[in-house]
Design an enzyme around this catalytic site. Structure first.
Site, PDB file in Angstrom:
ATOM      1  N   ASP A 176     -10.971   2.734   3.480  1.00 24.95           N
ATOM      2  CA  ASP A 176     -11.297   1.308   3.352  1.00 24.95           C
ATOM      3  C   ASP A 176     -12.796   1.105   3.107  1.00 24.95           C
ATOM      4  OD1 ASP A 176      -9.236  -0.626   3.462  1.00 24.95           O
ATOM      5  OD2 ASP A 176      -8.889  -0.203   5.585  1.00 24.95           O
ATOM      6  N   LYS A 230       0.845  -1.202   0.000  1.00 26.58           N
ATOM      7  CA  LYS A 230       0.000   0.000   0.000  1.00 26.58           C
ATOM      8  C   LYS A 230       0.880   1.252   0.000  1.00 26.58           C
ATOM      9  CE  LYS A 230      -3.822  -2.475   2.069  1.00 26.58           C
ATOM     10  NZ  LYS A 230      -4.714  -2.787   3.191  1.00 26.58           N
ATOM     11  N   GLN A 237      -4.806  -1.544   9.303  1.00 27.13           N
ATOM     12  CA  GLN A 237      -4.719  -2.873   8.690  1.00 27.13           C
ATOM     13  C   GLN A 237      -5.359  -3.922   9.611  1.00 27.13           C
ATOM     14  OE1 GLN A 237      -3.689  -3.428   5.582  1.00 27.13           O
ATOM     15  NE2 GLN A 237      -3.993  -5.624   5.707  1.00 27.13           N
TER      16      GLN A 237
HETATM   17  N1  GUN Z   1      -7.017  -6.901   5.792  1.00 30.77           N
HETATM   18  C1  GUN Z   1      -7.330  -7.664   4.714  1.00 30.77           C
HETATM   19  N2  GUN Z   1      -7.872  -6.895   3.745  1.00 30.77           N
HETATM   20  C2  GUN Z   1      -7.881  -5.621   4.211  1.00 30.77           C
HETATM   21  C3  GUN Z   1      -8.300  -4.376   3.660  1.00 30.77           C
HETATM   22  O1  GUN Z   1      -8.793  -4.263   2.529  1.00 30.77           O
HETATM   23  N3  GUN Z   1      -8.132  -3.286   4.477  1.00 30.77           N
HETATM   24  C4  GUN Z   1      -7.608  -3.382   5.714  1.00 30.77           C
HETATM   25  N4  GUN Z   1      -7.506  -2.266   6.441  1.00 30.77           N
HETATM   26  N5  GUN Z   1      -7.212  -4.522   6.266  1.00 30.77           N
HETATM   27  C5  GUN Z   1      -7.342  -5.629   5.506  1.00 30.77           C
END
Ligand code: GUN
Length: 278
Positions: A119, A52, A96
């Site tokens: 998100d 990311k 996350q």
């Molecule tokens: N963990 C697995 N997929 C995601 C996601 O799309 N966003 C976040 N914040 N955590 C995750």
């Protein structure tokens, strides 16, 4: 002929579009910063967070990392989120998941200012999605709609079966496909005769978290199959929720693992970040 849906190429195309947009916005004096919070040192999460941050650097968005120890108290995490909510230089906040067991994920998701919730997990954004108002949409389902559209796969009027009902993928996926005028059924672990139901799908979207669970028996000839899963098999090879070798020859189009849905999640996160700029 089976079309392989190339998520790597499509995600790159989206990131390049966003990079141009960010450059244009920078010309107007606008910039964006994403705060990325990771609690603990889960290896898979560290890889995702790193990807990311790399995507942010590529498109020209600043990322600010917060790497907190696994024993961080929920109150401390909530206090950091409150600080970032009030920080005008931060447009997006991403925590996350998964979080360590002593932290309540719902409390954390609800603490993020909905206007910074890139998100799309906050109940306010989920509610907006359901009633068709603009807001942030969960990245993986939004990425799947882009994969279908950019592969010129018709959605309107088609029968779509979504297997899985998580808040992050299955539920928003169903709502998005409904918004695209598909006829949608959501299946899950308690669904009776799952193979029979899946065989009715023109578009089968699988997010159940079980390696190679979907075999040829679940797929109608000519269906489009989208595989959200990612696992390591007993030989340490990456695989999805779909038994690709057995299923691909039956389909008109299918996403591979890796290189299908995975890269789209980050591309759509970047899309949401750019949306915070204008
Ligand atoms: N963990 C697995 N997929 C995601 C996601 O799309 N966003 C976040 N914040 N955590 C995750």
């Amino acid at each position: 002929m089976t079309q392989t849906i190339d998520g790597k190429r499509i995600s790159q195309e989206i990131k390049d579009e966003l990079k141009e947009r960010v450059a244009a916005l920078a010309g107007e004096g606008k910039e964006a910063a994403l705060a990325v919070i990771q609690v603990g040192d889960d290896a898979a999460s560290a890889v995702y967070v790193n990807n990311k941050k790399k995507a942010c650097a590529y498109i020209g968005i600043k990322s600010v990392s917060y790497e907190l120890p696994a024993e961080t108290a929920e109150e401390e995490l909530l206090a950091l989120i409150a600080k970032l909510n009030g920080d005008g230089s931060v447009n997006g906040i991403l925590v996350q998941l998964p979080l360590p067991a002593h932290i309540n994920e719902d409390n954390v998701i609800r603490a993020i200012d909905p206007s910074k919730d890139v998100d799309g997990f906050h109940p306010e954004n989920v509610g907006k999605l359901v009633i068709g108002e603009p807001g942030f949409v969960s990245c993986t389902p939004a990425g799947i709609v882009q994969l279908l559209k950019r592969s010129e796969i018709p959605i309107a009027g088609k029968r779509c079966v979504v297997v899985g009902r998580s808040n992050i993928v299955g539920k928003p996926m169903a709502i998005l496909m409904l918004r695209e005028n598909a006829t949608v059924t959501v299946a899950h672990s308690k669904t009776e005769d799952l193979p029979q139901l899946c065989r009715e799908a023109d578009i089968l979207i699988v997010a159940i978290g079980k390696p190679r669970f979907i075999t040829a028996d679940y797929v109608k000839e000519g269906a489009v199959v989208i595989d959200v899963g990612i696992h390591r098999d007993e030989k340490n090879r990456l695989c999805g929720d779909v038994d690709y070798e057995a299923v691909a020859p039956l389909t008109s189009a299918i996403t591979p693992v890796p290189g299908g849905v995975g890269p789209m999640t980050i591309a759509m996160l970047m899309y949401n970040c750019v949306k915070t700029m204008s």
